[in-house]
Design an enzyme around this catalytic site. Structure first.
Site, PDB file in Angstrom:
ATOM      1  N   CYS A   5       0.860  -1.189   0.000  1.00 37.44           N
ATOM      2  CA  CYS A   5       0.000   0.000   0.000  1.00 37.44           C
ATOM      3  C   CYS A   5       0.896   1.239   0.000  1.00 37.44           C
ATOM      4  O   CYS A   5       1.653   1.463   0.943  1.00 37.44           O
ATOM      5  CB  CYS A   5      -0.931   0.023   1.204  1.00 37.44           C
ATOM      6  SG  CYS A   5      -1.844   1.584   1.325  1.00 37.44           S
ATOM      7  N   CYS A   8       0.416   3.645   2.972  1.00 37.71           N
ATOM      8  CA  CYS A   8       1.022   3.119   4.205  1.00 37.71           C
ATOM      9  C   CYS A   8       2.515   3.410   4.214  1.00 37.71           C
ATOM     10  O   CYS A   8       3.069   3.831   5.238  1.00 37.71           O
ATOM     11  CB  CYS A   8       0.799   1.614   4.316  1.00 37.71           C
ATOM     12  SG  CYS A   8      -0.799   1.136   5.016  1.00 37.71           S
ATOM     13  N   ASP A  31      -0.176  15.760  -3.438  1.00 39.00           N
ATOM     14  CA  ASP A  31      -0.532  14.752  -4.436  1.00 39.00           C
ATOM     15  C   ASP A  31       0.539  14.744  -5.531  1.00 39.00           C
ATOM     16  O   ASP A  31       1.027  15.784  -5.957  1.00 39.00           O
ATOM     17  CB  ASP A  31      -1.910  15.068  -5.041  1.00 39.00           C
ATOM     18  CG  ASP A  31      -2.497  13.891  -5.790  1.00 39.00           C
ATOM     19  OD1 ASP A  31      -3.510  13.337  -5.310  1.00 39.00           O
ATOM     20  OD2 ASP A  31      -1.949  13.519  -6.841  1.00 39.00           O
ATOM     21  N   HIS A  47      -3.878   1.771   8.146  1.00 37.38           N
ATOM     22  CA  HIS A  47      -4.487   1.383   6.866  1.00 37.38           C
ATOM     23  C   HIS A  47      -5.986   1.170   7.034  1.00 37.38           C
ATOM     24  O   HIS A  47      -6.430   0.236   7.704  1.00 37.38           O
ATOM     25  CB  HIS A  47      -3.837   0.109   6.327  1.00 37.38           C
ATOM     26  CG  HIS A  47      -4.353  -0.283   4.978  1.00 37.38           C
ATOM     27  ND1 HIS A  47      -3.934   0.321   3.814  1.00 37.38           N
ATOM     28  CD2 HIS A  47      -5.290  -1.196   4.601  1.00 37.38           C
ATOM     29  CE1 HIS A  47      -4.556  -0.214   2.781  1.00 37.38           C
ATOM     30  NE2 HIS A  47      -5.399  -1.136   3.231  1.00 37.38           N
ATOM     31  N   ASN A  84     -13.196  10.256  -2.428  1.00 33.44           N
ATOM     32  CA  ASN A  84     -13.724   9.271  -3.368  1.00 33.44           C
ATOM     33  C   ASN A  84     -13.840   7.945  -2.624  1.00 33.44           C
ATOM     34  O   ASN A  84     -12.857   7.450  -2.067  1.00 33.44           O
ATOM     35  CB  ASN A  84     -12.797   9.121  -4.578  1.00 33.44           C
ATOM     36  CG  ASN A  84     -12.709  10.399  -5.396  1.00 33.44           C
ATOM     37  OD1 ASN A  84     -13.703  11.085  -5.590  1.00 33.44           O
ATOM     38  ND2 ASN A  84     -11.511  10.723  -5.873  1.00 33.44           N
ATOM     39  N   GLY A  90     -14.563   6.707  -8.280  1.00 36.16           N
ATOM     40  CA  GLY A  90     -13.257   7.152  -8.760  1.00 36.16           C
ATOM     41  C   GLY A  90     -12.102   6.896  -7.815  1.00 36.16           C
ATOM     42  O   GLY A  90     -10.992   7.382  -8.047  1.00 36.16           O
ATOM     43  N   HIS A  95      -6.546   3.293   0.332  1.00 35.23           N
ATOM     44  CA  HIS A  95      -6.155   3.713   1.679  1.00 35.23           C
ATOM     45  C   HIS A  95      -6.805   5.091   1.809  1.00 35.23           C
ATOM     46  O   HIS A  95      -6.468   6.013   1.046  1.00 35.23           O
ATOM     47  CB  HIS A  95      -4.624   3.769   1.804  1.00 35.23           C
ATOM     48  CG  HIS A  95      -4.118   4.209   3.140  1.00 35.23           C
ATOM     49  ND1 HIS A  95      -3.131   3.524   3.832  1.00 35.23           N
ATOM     50  CD2 HIS A  95      -4.425   5.293   3.900  1.00 35.23           C
ATOM     51  CE1 HIS A  95      -2.863   4.153   4.967  1.00 35.23           C
ATOM     52  NE2 HIS A  95      -3.641   5.231   5.028  1.00 35.23           N
ATOM     53  N   HIS A  97      -8.240   8.628   2.044  1.00 32.50           N
ATOM     54  CA  HIS A  97      -7.587   9.937   1.956  1.00 32.50           C
ATOM     55  C   HIS A  97      -8.611  11.007   1.619  1.00 32.50           C
ATOM     56  O   HIS A  97      -9.578  10.748   0.911  1.00 32.50           O
ATOM     57  CB  HIS A  97      -6.463   9.935   0.911  1.00 32.50           C
ATOM     58  CG  HIS A  97      -6.874   9.389  -0.425  1.00 32.50           C
ATOM     59  ND1 HIS A  97      -6.982   8.036  -0.664  1.00 32.50           N
ATOM     60  CD2 HIS A  97      -7.227  10.000  -1.574  1.00 32.50           C
ATOM     61  CE1 HIS A  97      -7.365   7.835  -1.911  1.00 32.50           C
ATOM     62  NE2 HIS A  97      -7.540   9.014  -2.489  1.00 32.50           N
ATOM     63  N   HIS A  99      -8.879  14.486  -0.342  1.00 30.93           N
ATOM     64  CA  HIS A  99      -8.241  15.448  -1.251  1.00 30.93           C
ATOM     65  C   HIS A  99      -8.584  16.857  -0.779  1.00 30.93           C
ATOM     66  O   HIS A  99      -9.739  17.143  -0.437  1.00 30.93           O
ATOM     67  CB  HIS A  99      -8.802  15.304  -2.671  1.00 30.93           C
ATOM     68  CG  HIS A  99      -8.516  14.006  -3.337  1.00 30.93           C
ATOM     69  ND1 HIS A  99      -7.464  13.823  -4.213  1.00 30.93           N
ATOM     70  CD2 HIS A  99      -9.163  12.810  -3.280  1.00 30.93           C
ATOM     71  CE1 HIS A  99      -7.479  12.574  -4.666  1.00 30.93           C
ATOM     72  NE2 HIS A  99      -8.493  11.938  -4.123  1.00 30.93           N
TER      73      HIS A  99
HETATM   74  P1  5GP Z   1      -8.220   8.547  -5.531  1.00 32.90           P
HETATM   75  O1  5GP Z   1      -8.568   8.445  -7.000  1.00 32.90           O
HETATM   76  O2  5GP Z   1      -7.941   7.202  -4.940  1.00 32.90           O
HETATM   77  O3  5GP Z   1      -9.234   9.341  -4.762  1.00 32.90           O
HETATM   78  O4  5GP Z   1      -6.917   9.418  -5.458  1.00 32.90           O
HETATM   79  C1  5GP Z   1      -5.638   8.882  -5.400  1.00 32.90           C
HETATM   80  C2  5GP Z   1      -4.684  10.045  -5.499  1.00 32.90           C
HETATM   81  O5  5GP Z   1      -3.421   9.618  -5.072  1.00 32.90           O
HETATM   82  C3  5GP Z   1      -4.525  10.586  -6.915  1.00 32.90           C
HETATM   83  O6  5GP Z   1      -4.823  11.984  -6.919  1.00 32.90           O
HETATM   84  C4  5GP Z   1      -3.049  10.319  -7.233  1.00 32.90           C
HETATM   85  O7  5GP Z   1      -2.458  11.329  -8.000  1.00 32.90           O
HETATM   86  C5  5GP Z   1      -2.423  10.205  -5.858  1.00 32.90           C
HETATM   87  N1  5GP Z   1      -1.263   9.339  -5.777  1.00 32.90           N
HETATM   88  C6  5GP Z   1      -1.158   8.076  -6.279  1.00 32.90           C
HETATM   89  N2  5GP Z   1       0.051   7.555  -6.010  1.00 32.90           N
HETATM   90  C7  5GP Z   1       0.720   8.501  -5.294  1.00 32.90           C
HETATM   91  C8  5GP Z   1       2.029   8.548  -4.722  1.00 32.90           C
HETATM   92  O8  5GP Z   1       2.830   7.606  -4.809  1.00 32.90           O
HETATM   93  N3  5GP Z   1       2.378   9.679  -4.064  1.00 32.90           N
HETATM   94  C9  5GP Z   1       1.515  10.744  -3.951  1.00 32.90           C
HETATM   95  N4  5GP Z   1       1.962  11.804  -3.290  1.00 32.90           N
HETATM   96  N5  5GP Z   1       0.290  10.731  -4.473  1.00 32.90           N
HETATM   97  C10 5GP Z   1      -0.113   9.628  -5.142  1.00 32.90           C
HETATM   98 ZN    ZN Z   2      -2.457   1.643   3.478  1.00 35.98          ZN
END
Ligand code: 5GP
Ligand code: ZN
Length: 111
Positions: A5, A8, A31, A47, A84, A90, A95, A97, A99
């Protein structure tokens, strides 16, 4: 800690990252693929796959407190927050989060 992950690994320091803000159980970092001039991710250290699995009310509060603290630290008062939840909404990283985006116009309803 869940193996493989990415959040994580970031949240627990396995991948060295710069945190915009950190509290006992939450980290905030940029991001990797920002969708606005400021695009933060507010992430619990533990997690939890999605909001549906978040039952700890103290952690719920700490996550929103981290949104407020990080934006205040950056001097941002106007921002868009998005969670999301599930593939259909989306979510790509499973894990939890939040935005936090700022620095441009945001349309409503959200796309
Ligand atoms: P989700 O679509 O799951 O709501 O958003 C995942 C977000 O995580 C996306 O905006 C993507 O750009 C970001 N993201 C994915 N991998 C990484 C990473 O390794 N580091 C960082 N800082 N952001 C990530
Ligand atoms: Zn995690």
């Amino acid at each position: 800690m869940s193996e493989n992950c990415i959040f994580c690994k970031i949240a627990n320091g396995q991948i060295p990252s710069e945190f915009v803000y950190e509290s006992d159980n939450v980290v905030v970092f940029n991001d990797i693929n920002p969708q606005a001039p400021t695009h933060l991710l507010v992430v619990p250290k533990v997690h939890i796959e999605t909001l549906n699995e978040l039952n700890d009310k103290a952690l719920m509060a700490e996550l929103l407190a981290a949104v407020k603290a990080a934006t205040k630290k950056l001097g941002i008062s106007d921002y868009r927050t998005v969670i999301n939840t599930g593939k259909g909404a989306g979510q790509e990283v499973f894990h939890l989060h939040i935005h936090v985006m700022a620095g441009r116009e945001f349309s409503w309803p959200a796309g």
